[in-house]
Enzyme design. Structure first.
Site, short mmCIF file in Angstrom:
data_model
loop_
_atom_site.label_atom_id
_atom_site.label_comp_id
_atom_site.label_asym_id
_atom_site.label_seq_id
_atom_site.Cartn_x
_atom_site.Cartn_y
_atom_site.Cartn_z
N ASP A 45 0.78 -1.13 -0.04
CA ASP A 45 -0.03 0.03 0.00
C ASP A 45 0.95 1.16 -0.06
OD1 ASP A 45 -2.20 -1.57 0.01
OD2 ASP A 45 -2.26 -1.48 2.25
N ASP A 87 -6.58 1.52 7.85
CA ASP A 87 -5.15 2.15 8.04
C ASP A 87 -5.49 3.65 8.24
OD1 ASP A 87 -5.32 3.41 5.52
OD2 ASP A 87 -3.97 1.84 4.57
#
Length: 241
Positions: A45, A87
């Site tokens: 990511d 996140d």
């Protein structure tokens, strides 16, 4: 590059910087090396840093093999806030007090997530539904049912507990979402959590020890970059093939 020149092949380990996609790194490598046939093993990511394996030339044939290996991550989670991406890059969807959470409770909850179990992948992920990546559907505000996936954790370590933050190391299987791990631990603790930092430190037998930085990938001479490749012969030896 001369058409008759043989395209160099091998694996190039890159220490991905924050706030860039895995595909960004591939694009930089294609420009710097003048080679189109480059892929990567295991998406990181944008928030995450660390080990990104680039497969170049003939090494693209072993991409799936390399992607199937276990990984190690160093991460941090923050209790008390759940986000829509699981996140720190996402929007906070719920905040709950964490003052009832004890260090012992954190350790007991981590201990539950070992061995073989199932994870429901996050909506913001590259998994496809009818050919469309889930993150594209998520951007449109759509939510689809995701099937739980079998994964495993072979080991973990909690390195720091300073609530609301918990630092950890986890060794896990292919397809394991560390974001979901943080989210699920927070859910079990009753206060929610999200992943606030992530760094991949190992994939199979490859570590950051031989990785180059993104700046080196951008600026070093092509010959020096090619010299940094791990050859297919060496990979066979490493894997015991």
């Amino acid at each position: 590059m001369d058409q008759n020149e043989q395209i160099p092949s091998g694996v190039l380990l890159v220490d991905k910087a924050q706030d860039m996609t895995s595909h960004d790194v591939v694009a930089i490598a294609r420009r710097s090396l003048g080679i189109k046939k480059i892929g990567h093993c295991g998406t990181l990511d944008p928030m995450a840093t660390g080990l990104l394996m680039l497969v170049i030339g003939k090494a693209t044939k072993i991409q799936d093999l390399l992607m199937s290996e276990d990984k190690e991550y160093v991460g941090s989670l923050t209790l008390g806030a759940t986000t829509n991406t699981q996140d720190a890059k996402g929007e906070i969807v719920e905040e709950r007090p964490y003052d009832e959470v004890s260090e012992e409770g954190v350790r007991e909850t981590f201990a539950k997530y070992t061995g073989h179990f199932e994870q429901i992948p996050p909506m913001v992920s590259a998994i496809k539904k009818d050919g469309v990546p889930l993150y594209k559907l998520a951007r449109k505000g759509q939510e689809v049912v995701r099937e739980p996936r079998p994964i495993y954790v072979t080991g973990y370590e909690i390195s720091r507990i300073e609530l609301p933050e918990v630092d950890f190391v986890v060794q896990c299987s292919k397809g394991f979402y560390v974001r979901t791990y943080a989210h699920d631990i927070g859910a079990d603790l009753g206060c929610g959590a999200h992943l606030s930092a992530l760094r991949r430190t190992r994939s199979g037998k490859f570590t950051l020890e031989r990785a180059i930085t993104v700046d080196q990938l951008k600026n070093e001479d092509r010959a020096d970059l090619v010299n940094s490749f791990i050859s297919l012969a060496e990979i066979s030896l490493m894997r015991g093939a």
